[in-house]
Design an enzyme around this catalytic site. Structure first.
Site, short mmCIF file in Angstrom:
data_model
loop_
_atom_site.label_atom_id
_atom_site.label_comp_id
_atom_site.label_asym_id
_atom_site.label_seq_id
_atom_site.Cartn_x
_atom_site.Cartn_y
_atom_site.Cartn_z
N TYR A 122 74.41 -22.57 32.05
CA TYR A 122 74.33 -21.47 32.11
C TYR A 122 75.16 -20.54 30.63
O TYR A 122 75.91 -20.84 30.29
CB TYR A 122 74.74 -20.50 33.10
CG TYR A 122 75.07 -19.34 33.44
CD1 TYR A 122 73.43 -18.68 33.81
CD2 TYR A 122 76.13 -18.01 32.87
CE1 TYR A 122 73.25 -17.14 34.13
CE2 TYR A 122 75.10 -17.04 32.99
CZ TYR A 122 74.02 -16.26 33.72
OH TYR A 122 74.13 -14.71 33.55
N TRP A 124 73.76 -17.09 27.61
CA TRP A 124 72.73 -16.23 26.99
C TRP A 124 72.22 -16.23 25.75
O TRP A 124 71.83 -16.20 25.07
CB TRP A 124 73.35 -14.37 27.31
CG TRP A 124 72.87 -13.52 28.21
CD1 TRP A 124 73.33 -14.24 29.58
CD2 TRP A 124 72.17 -12.59 28.22
NE1 TRP A 124 72.19 -12.68 29.75
CE2 TRP A 124 72.26 -12.16 29.61
CE3 TRP A 124 71.29 -11.61 26.96
CZ2 TRP A 124 71.61 -10.37 29.56
CZ3 TRP A 124 71.22 -10.64 27.47
CH2 TRP A 124 70.65 -10.07 28.47
N1 LIG Z 1 84.84 -11.37 35.02
C1 LIG Z 1 84.35 -10.91 34.81
N2 LIG Z 1 83.01 -11.91 34.20
C2 LIG Z 1 81.84 -11.97 34.08
C3 LIG Z 1 81.13 -10.45 34.58
C4 LIG Z 1 81.99 -10.10 34.85
O1 LIG Z 1 81.24 -8.75 34.91
N3 LIG Z 1 83.29 -9.45 35.21
N4 LIG Z 1 79.72 -10.84 33.92
C5 LIG Z 1 78.85 -11.88 34.42
C6 LIG Z 1 77.51 -12.06 33.39
S1 LIG Z 1 76.69 -10.71 33.81
C7 LIG Z 1 77.17 -13.02 32.77
S2 LIG Z 1 75.27 -12.35 31.95
C8 LIG Z 1 77.95 -13.52 32.14
C9 LIG Z 1 77.31 -13.97 30.34
O2 LIG Z 1 78.48 -15.19 29.78
P1 LIG Z 1 78.15 -16.36 28.87
O3 LIG Z 1 76.55 -16.15 29.04
O4 LIG Z 1 78.21 -17.67 28.97
O5 LIG Z 1 78.35 -15.54 27.74
P2 LIG Z 1 78.03 -15.42 26.29
O6 LIG Z 1 78.73 -15.08 25.65
O7 LIG Z 1 76.66 -14.90 26.29
O8 LIG Z 1 78.14 -16.99 25.53
C10 LIG Z 1 76.92 -16.91 24.96
C11 LIG Z 1 77.22 -18.32 23.62
O9 LIG Z 1 76.46 -19.16 23.33
C12 LIG Z 1 76.83 -18.96 21.25
N5 LIG Z 1 75.71 -19.48 21.18
C13 LIG Z 1 74.90 -18.31 20.51
N6 LIG Z 1 73.85 -19.14 20.13
C14 LIG Z 1 74.12 -19.95 20.13
C15 LIG Z 1 72.82 -20.83 19.82
O10 LIG Z 1 71.42 -21.04 18.85
N7 LIG Z 1 73.11 -22.27 20.45
C16 LIG Z 1 74.07 -22.56 20.80
N8 LIG Z 1 74.52 -23.59 21.09
N9 LIG Z 1 75.26 -21.79 21.01
C17 LIG Z 1 74.78 -19.85 20.71
C18 LIG Z 1 77.53 -17.94 22.07
O11 LIG Z 1 78.30 -18.19 20.92
C19 LIG Z 1 78.45 -18.12 23.16
O12 LIG Z 1 79.30 -18.26 22.61
O13 LIG Z 1 79.59 -13.28 31.92
C20 LIG Z 1 79.75 -13.49 33.09
N10 LIG Z 1 80.64 -12.81 34.27
N1 LIG Z 2 77.36 -3.99 25.84
C1 LIG Z 2 77.20 -5.16 26.56
N2 LIG Z 2 75.89 -4.78 27.38
C2 LIG Z 2 75.37 -5.54 28.38
C3 LIG Z 2 76.08 -6.84 27.78
C4 LIG Z 2 77.46 -6.75 27.43
O1 LIG Z 2 78.03 -8.31 27.62
N3 LIG Z 2 77.22 -5.76 26.77
N4 LIG Z 2 76.13 -7.64 29.78
C5 LIG Z 2 74.44 -7.58 30.57
C6 LIG Z 2 74.75 -8.38 31.07
S1 LIG Z 2 74.16 -9.45 30.90
C7 LIG Z 2 74.13 -7.63 32.73
S2 LIG Z 2 74.03 -8.70 34.35
C8 LIG Z 2 74.59 -6.41 32.39
C9 LIG Z 2 75.44 -6.00 33.52
O2 LIG Z 2 75.21 -4.88 34.13
P1 LIG Z 2 76.17 -4.15 35.49
O3 LIG Z 2 76.79 -5.37 35.98
O4 LIG Z 2 75.73 -3.27 35.93
O5 LIG Z 2 77.10 -3.79 34.24
P2 LIG Z 2 78.76 -3.52 33.90
O6 LIG Z 2 79.24 -2.74 33.18
O7 LIG Z 2 79.74 -5.27 34.40
O8 LIG Z 2 79.01 -2.45 35.62
C10 LIG Z 2 78.70 -0.93 35.35
C11 LIG Z 2 79.63 -0.05 36.55
O9 LIG Z 2 79.45 -0.22 37.40
C12 LIG Z 2 81.35 0.07 37.16
N5 LIG Z 2 81.21 -0.37 38.98
C13 LIG Z 2 82.26 -1.92 39.07
N6 LIG Z 2 82.54 -1.78 40.48
C14 LIG Z 2 81.97 -0.91 41.27
C15 LIG Z 2 82.24 -0.60 42.30
O10 LIG Z 2 82.02 -1.45 43.09
N7 LIG Z 2 81.10 1.17 42.55
C16 LIG Z 2 81.22 1.81 41.69
N8 LIG Z 2 79.95 2.53 42.56
N9 LIG Z 2 81.21 1.14 40.67
C17 LIG Z 2 81.47 -0.30 40.43
C18 LIG Z 2 81.57 -0.01 35.79
O11 LIG Z 2 82.74 1.47 35.94
C19 LIG Z 2 80.93 -0.71 35.53
O12 LIG Z 2 81.50 -0.14 34.28
O13 LIG Z 2 74.67 -5.52 31.53
C20 LIG Z 2 74.19 -5.83 30.52
N10 LIG Z 2 74.59 -5.29 29.18
MO LIG Z 3 74.33 -11.40 32.90
#
Ligand SMILES: Nc1nc2c(c(=O)[nH]1)N[C@H]1C(S)=C(S)[C@@H](COP(=O)(O)OP(=O)(O)OC[C@H]3O[C@@H](n4cnc5c(=O)[nH]c(N)nc54)[C@H](O)[C@@H]3O)O[C@H]1N2
Ligand SMILES: Nc1nc2c(c(=O)[nH]1)N[C@H]1C(S)=C(S)[C@@H](COP(=O)(O)OP(=O)(O)OC[C@H]3O[C@@H](n4cnc5c(=O)[nH]c(N)nc54)[C@H](O)[C@@H]3O)O[C@H]1N2
Ligand SMILES: [Mo]
Length: 773
Positions: A122, A124
Site C-alpha cells: 500500500y 501513494w
Molecule cells: N496517524 C495517522 N496515520 C495515517 C493517516 C492519518 O490521518 N493519521 N492517514 C493515512 C492515509 S489517508 C494514507 S493514504 C497513508 C499514506 O501512507 P503512504 O502512501 O504509505 O505514505 P507515502 O509517504 O506517500 O509513501 C509513499 C512512499 O513511496 C516512495 N516512493 C515515491 N515514488 C516512488 C517510486 O517511484 N518507487 C518506489 N519504489 N517508491 C516510491 C516514497 O519515497 C514514500 O516513502 O497514511 C495513513 N496514515
Molecule cells: N497536503 C496534503 N494533502 C493531502 C494529504 C497529505 O498528506 N498532505 N493526503 C491526502 C490523502 S491520501 C487523503 S486520504 C486526504 C485525507 O483527507 P482527510 O482525512 O479529510 O484529512 P485530514 O487532514 O486527516 O483531516 C481533515 C480535518 O479533519 C479534522 N478532524 C479530525 N477529527 C475530527 C473529528 O472527530 N470531527 C471533526 N469534525 N473534525 C475532525 C481535523 O481538524 C483535520 O484537519 O488528504 C489528502 N490531501
Molecule cells: Mo489517504
C-alpha cells in the site's frame, strides 16, 4: 561582445524548462548548474507549494546510493529476526542483490506458494502511469511469482469503502461524480462541513492535477451569499475565502451532533417526509431510535450538546437554518479514520436525506469533498493510460490496515464485512511505493510484527524507516529521473513527463529492477512483453489516443503529444452522477442497494450482528475520552507541507519544522497551564509510545485538543529499546492499531489520547535523514 549579444548567447545556452507532474500539481523543471529549478504549470490558478520539496530532495543525502542487504540476513539467511531495524547494512552490487532476491523469491514461491508472499504494498508512490510502483510490483508478483496476498480498501477511506456499497452504492461515484465545485460556486446556499475542506488537503491528487480550483470556488460561493459552517476542532479546516462560521466540536462526536440536528428537524416538523418516503428505506426504524423510543434516550439537541461541546441553542439554530435551503452536507474522510468511523459517514447521509437535498445541484451529500483534488470535478470522457497488472493466482487478502495483526496472529480469525476470515502465514513481504512506517498505527507494535518475517524487501528512493527495517533495500529512481505519462481520470491534462535529471547513484527504475528479477524467475518476456520504457509509454498512450479517435476527436500521435506541454482531454458533463439520476427517476435508476434506495436501516449490516456497527447509525459512546494520564485528544491529520512522508527532507517540509522537529498546535490556555510557550519542544506520550515535537500556540484549536500532522520520519532515539522515543515527531508511535469496527476494519489513525509536557532535557539529535552508518 556587445551586451545584447551576451544576453542572447546566455539565452540560447539556457536549459529549457520541461513539463512533468506530481500528486501535488503539474509543473515544469530544469537543471541549472547542477541545481534543480521548478515552476508551477502556467494554467494553475492556485499552485501547490509542495512542488518546492523537489530541489533540495533530488540530491539529498537521504537518497539511497546503492543496493543494501541487512548484515544478519546476508550472513544467516532469511528468518524471523529481532535485529530488523537495528542491524547494519552491507552494500552489494546490483548483480548480487538481484541474485540473492531472485533466489529468495523462488524459495518462498516454490516452498510455501505465492500465498506466503504479501504484496499489498500500500502507498501513494509517485505520479506517472507507467512507473506507478503499485502497478509494477503487482504485475511483477503476478507474472513471476504466481500472485500474492493483496490488501483491500485504503488508509484513506477504509470504513466508508465498505459501508457505502451497503447503504448508497458505488463509493467511487459518490466521491468522484457527485456534487462539484462548479455546483457549489453556483447553487449551494449553505454548506455544513464536518471536518472541513482544508485547502492543504485538496491541493493534492493522486496522479496529477493541473488546476487547483477549490479556493476560487469557495470564494465565489461565499461572495454569492452561500454560508459555510465548519464543524471541526480546528478553525483552519476551511480557508478564509469561505468566510465560515466555526463550530468547535469535541473530536469523535460528530455523529451525536448530526443526530441532534436531525432530532430537531423531526420534532419541529422540518424534515422532508416526502423525500424520506420516496427515496429511503428504514427511516421509521431509525426514527424510533432517534426519538428514544427504543432505548429511552431521545437524541435531542440537549443530549448532543453534552457530548459535542456545541450548545443546544446552536444546534437548534443550525437545524432551522439548514431546513428548506439548498444545503450540502460534507463529511471528511478524517471522521471515518477513527474507531466507529462508519457512524458519521452513515449519519451524514441520513442528515442530508432528512433535508431532502440529495441529488440536487450543489445540495445533498458531498462525502469527502475537499479531501483530495479528484473529488468535486468532472470525469474525463476517454480512458487514461493504465498498465495491466495481469492475473493474481492468490485469492486471499487482508483489509489494508490489518498488516500488523496479520504478521502477529497468523492462522487466527477476524471479522470483515460479514465474513469470518483467517490471517495467512506470510514469509515474505515486498514493498514498493509505500511507507508503512508512515501510514500504520502503533509503530512499536509494527516493528514487532516485522520481526516475524523471513524477509522484507523494499524499493525506495530514500532511507525511510521502512527501508531501514528491510532485509533487501533496492534504490529506485525519483520521478524526475525518468520519463512517463501523467494523468488522473478527473483532470483533463495528459502530461508528457520528461526526465529532468539523471538517476541518483546507482538508482534504477522499479520497472528495470522487476524486469531483471523476472528474468531470474524465468518470466522476463512475460513481464516486459519485449518493450523498452519508451515503447511502453507509446503502448499506454495508444489507449487514450484510440479513445479520442473513437469519439472523432483530434488524436495526436505519440511524438506530437511528447513534444507538447500537455494534451487537454475532453470531459464528461457535470451531471450529478448516479444520485441525480436516482432523484430524477428512482424507478428507472434505483441505487445498487438491496432496497434500491438510500438505506437508513440495512438488514444486511444488521444480519452481521456486529456490536460495533448495528443496522442503522448509532451513537456508540465516546471513544477518545481524556483522563488524568492522557488529558489531551491528539489529532494526527494530513501535513500541509508535504504528501504524507514523501520528501520530508525537501526544502518546503524542512522549513516548516522547529529545531528540526514537526510542529504541534495547541491552545494558548492549555499550554499556559503546563508552562509551555511558543517555540518550546514538547513530549507527547501514552501507553504505546512517545515522541518529541515543536509547538505553536493558537486560539484556532479547541481546548483539550492537540494537533500533530503525520509525515515526520520515524526517528527512534535508541532503536534497541522496546518503545523508543521518536525524536522527530511521528504521531503514529502514539495512535492505536485497531480497526474502525468488525464491519470495515478501517484505519483509525486520526485520533488518540495523549499526555503533553514541556521537554527540558538535552535535545536528542535528529538522524532520520542520515543514511545508516
Ligand atoms: N496517524 C495517522 N496515520 C495515517 C493517516 C492519518 O490521518 N493519521 N492517514 C493515512 C492515509 S489517508 C494514507 S493514504 C497513508 C499514506 O501512507 P503512504 O502512501 O504509505 O505514505 P507515502 O509517504 O506517500 O509513501 C509513499 C512512499 O513511496 C516512495 N516512493 C515515491 N515514488 C516512488 C517510486 O517511484 N518507487 C518506489 N519504489 N517508491 C516510491 C516514497 O519515497 C514514500 O516513502 O497514511 C495513513 N496514515
Ligand atoms: N497536503 C496534503 N494533502 C493531502 C494529504 C497529505 O498528506 N498532505 N493526503 C491526502 C490523502 S491520501 C487523503 S486520504 C486526504 C485525507 O483527507 P482527510 O482525512 O479529510 O484529512 P485530514 O487532514 O486527516 O483531516 C481533515 C480535518 O479533519 C479534522 N478532524 C479530525 N477529527 C475530527 C473529528 O472527530 N470531527 C471533526 N469534525 N473534525 C475532525 C481535523 O481538524 C483535520 O484537519 O488528504 C489528502 N490531501
Ligand atoms: Mo489517504
Amino acid at each position: 561582445m556587445p551586451e545584447s549579444a551576451a544576453a542572447e548567447g546566455n539565452e540560447q545556452a539556457e536549459t529549457p524548462f520541461r513539463p512533468h507532474t506530481s500528486h501535488w500539481g503539474v509543473f515544469s523543471a530544469r537543471m541549472v548548474d547542477g541545481q534543480l529549478e521548478v515552476k508551477p504549470h502556467a494554467g494553475d490558478p492556485d499552485p501547490n507549494e509542495i512542488i518546492q520539496n523537489f530541489p533540495a530532495a533530488l540530491r539529498h543525502r537521504a537518497r539511497i546510493v546503492q543496493p543494501m542487504v541487512r548484515k544478519s540476513w546476508l550472513e544467516n539467511g532469511p528468518g524471523p529476526d529481532e535485529r530488523r531495524g537495528r542491524d547494519e547494512f552491507v552494500p552489494v552490487s546490483w548483480e548480487t542483490a538481484l541474485d540473492l532476491l531472485g533466489h529468495e523469491l523462488a524459495r518462498v514461491r516454490d516452498g510455501s506458494g505465492p500465498g506466503a508472499i504479501f504484496g499489498g504494498s500500500y502507498g501513494w508512490s509517485s505520479a506517472g502511469r507507467f512507473h506507478h510502483a503499485q502497478s509494477q510490483i503487482h504485475r511483477f508478483l503476478n507474472v513471476a511469482c504466481g500472485g500474492y496476498v493483496r490488501s483491500v480498501t485504503s488508509y484513506s477511506s477504509g470504513s466508508s469503502q465498505v459501508l457505502i456499497p451497503h447503504i448508497i452504492g458505488d463509493h467511487e461515484g459518490l466521491t468522484k461524480r457527485n456534487v462539484s465545485w462548479e455546483q457549489i460556486a453556483e447553487h449551494s446556499e449553505i454548506v455544513l462541513a464536518f471536518g472541513g475542506m482544508a485547502l492543504k488537503n485538496s491541493m493534492v491528487a493522486g496522479g496529477s492535477v493541473s488546476k487547483h480550483v477549490e479556493r476560487g470556488a469557495m470564494q465565489r460561493a461565499a461572495e454569492r451569499g452561500c454560508n459555510f459552517v465548519l464543524v471541526s476542532p480546528l478553525r483552519s479546516d476551511l480557508p478564509d475565502e469561505a468566510n465560515a462560521e466555526w463550530l468547535s466540536c469535541v473530536p469523535g462526536s460528530d455523529t451525536a451532533l448530526m443526530m441532534g440536528i436531525v432530532h430537531t428537524l423531526v420534532v419541529e416538523g422540518r424534515h422532508d417526509r416526502a423525500f424520506l418516503e420516496r427515496y429511503t428505506s428504514g427511516w421509521p426504524i431509525f426514527e424510533r431510535y432517534l426519538l428514544g423510543e427504543t432505548d429511552g434516550q431521545p437524541k435531542d439537541a440537549e443530549w448532543a450538546a453534552a457530548l459535542t461541546g456545541v450548545s443546544a441553542e446552536e444546534i437548534v439554530v443550525l437545524a432551522r437554518r439548514l431546513a428548506g435551503k439548498r444545503a450540502l452536507i460534507v463529511v471528511s474522510h478524517s471522521l471515518q479514520r477513527a474507531e466507529h468511523g462508519e457512524q458519521p459517514v452513515w449519519m451524514g447521509m441520513v442528515l442530508a436525506a432528512a433535508l431532502g437535498q440529495i441529488g440536487l445541484p450543489g445540495g445533498g451529500y458531498g462525502y469527502a469533498l475537499g479531501a483530495i483534488a479528484y473529488y468535486g470535478r468532472r470525469y474525463n470522457a476517454v480512458p487514461i493510460p493504465t498498465l495491466s497488472q495481469g492475473r493474481n493466482g492468490v485469492s486471499d487478502f487482508i483489509p489494508v490496515a490489518r498488516i500488523a495483526d496479520m504478521q502477529l496472529h497468523p492462522g487466527e480469525t477476524y471479522r470483515f464485512n460479514g465474513e469470518s476470515r483467517t490471517y495467512p502465514e506470510i514469509k515474505l513481504v515486498y514493498w514498493a511505493g509505500g511507507n508503512p512506517f508512515h501510514h500504520h498505527q502503533d509503530l512499536n507494535r509494527l516493528r514487532k510484527a516485522f520481526t516475524r518475517l523471513d524477509t522484507l524487501v523494499v524499493h525506495e528512493l530514500a532511507w525511510t524507516a521502512t527501508a531501514r527495517h528491510a532485509d533487501v533495500v533496492l534504490p529506485c529512481t525519483m520521478t524526475l529521473e525518468r520519463e512517463d505519462i501523467g494523468a488522473n481520470s478527473n483532470d483533463p491534462l495528459l502530461v508528457p513527463m520528461h526526465p529532468i535529471a539523471p538517476p541518483y547513484g546507482e538508482a534504477r527504475d522499479d520497472y528495470a529492477i522487476f524486469a531483471d528479477l523476472a528474468e531470474r524467475l524465468g518470466a522476463r518476456e512475460t513481464f516486459t512483453e519485449g518493450r523498452s520504457v519508451r515503447q511502453w509509454l507509446e503502448h499506454l498512450y495508444e489507449q487514450t489516443r484510440a479513445g479520442l479517435a473513437e469519439k472523432g476527436l483530434a488524436a495526436p500521435n505519440f511524438n506530437e503529444f511528447w513534444k507538447g506541454e500537455g494534451y487537454v482531454l475532453p470531459q464528461q458533463p457535470d451531471d450529478g452522477g448516479y444520485l441525480r439520476a436516482f432523484r430524477n427517476d428512482p424507478a428507472a435508476n434505483p441505487l445498487p442497494t438491496p432496497s434500491g434506495k438510500l438505506q437508513i436501516y440495512s438488514e444486511t449490516i444488521a444480519s452481521f450482528e456486529e456490536a460495533d456497527c448495528p443496522g442503522h447509525p448509532t451513537w456508540l459512546g465516546p471513544v477518545y475520552v481524556p483522563d488524568k494520564s492522557t488529558p489531551f485528544v491528539l489529532i494526527s491529520n494530513q501535513p500541509r507541507t508535504r504528501l504524507h512522508s514523501q520528501l520530508d527532507f525537501g526544502g518546503h517540509s524542512v522549513a516548516s519544522k522547529l529545531k528540526g522537529r514537526e510542529v504541534a498546535t495547541m491552545h494558548h490556555d492549555d499550554a499556559a497551564e503546563r508552562g509551555i510557550s511558543e517555540g518550546d519542544i514538547i513530549r507527547l506520550s501514552n501507553e504505546r509510545g512517545a515522541c518529541l515535537a515543536g509547538v505553536t500556540l493558537s486560539d484556532g484549536i479547541r481546548h483539550g485538543v492537540i494537533q500533530l500532522a503525520t509525515g515526520a520520519w520515524y526517528d527512534p532515539a535508541d532503536p534497541n529499546e522496546e518503545k523508543p522515543l521518536c525524536v522527530h515527531g511521528n504521531p503514529n508511535v502514539l495512535t492505536r492499531d485497531i480497526g474502525t469496527s468488525a464491519l470495515a476494519q478501517g484505519c483509525t489513525g486520526q485520533l488518540t489520547t495523549v499526555q503533553v509536557e514541556r521537554f527540558d532535557d538535552n535535545l536528542p539529535e535528529i538522524r532520520a535523514f542520515d543514511p545508516p552508518a
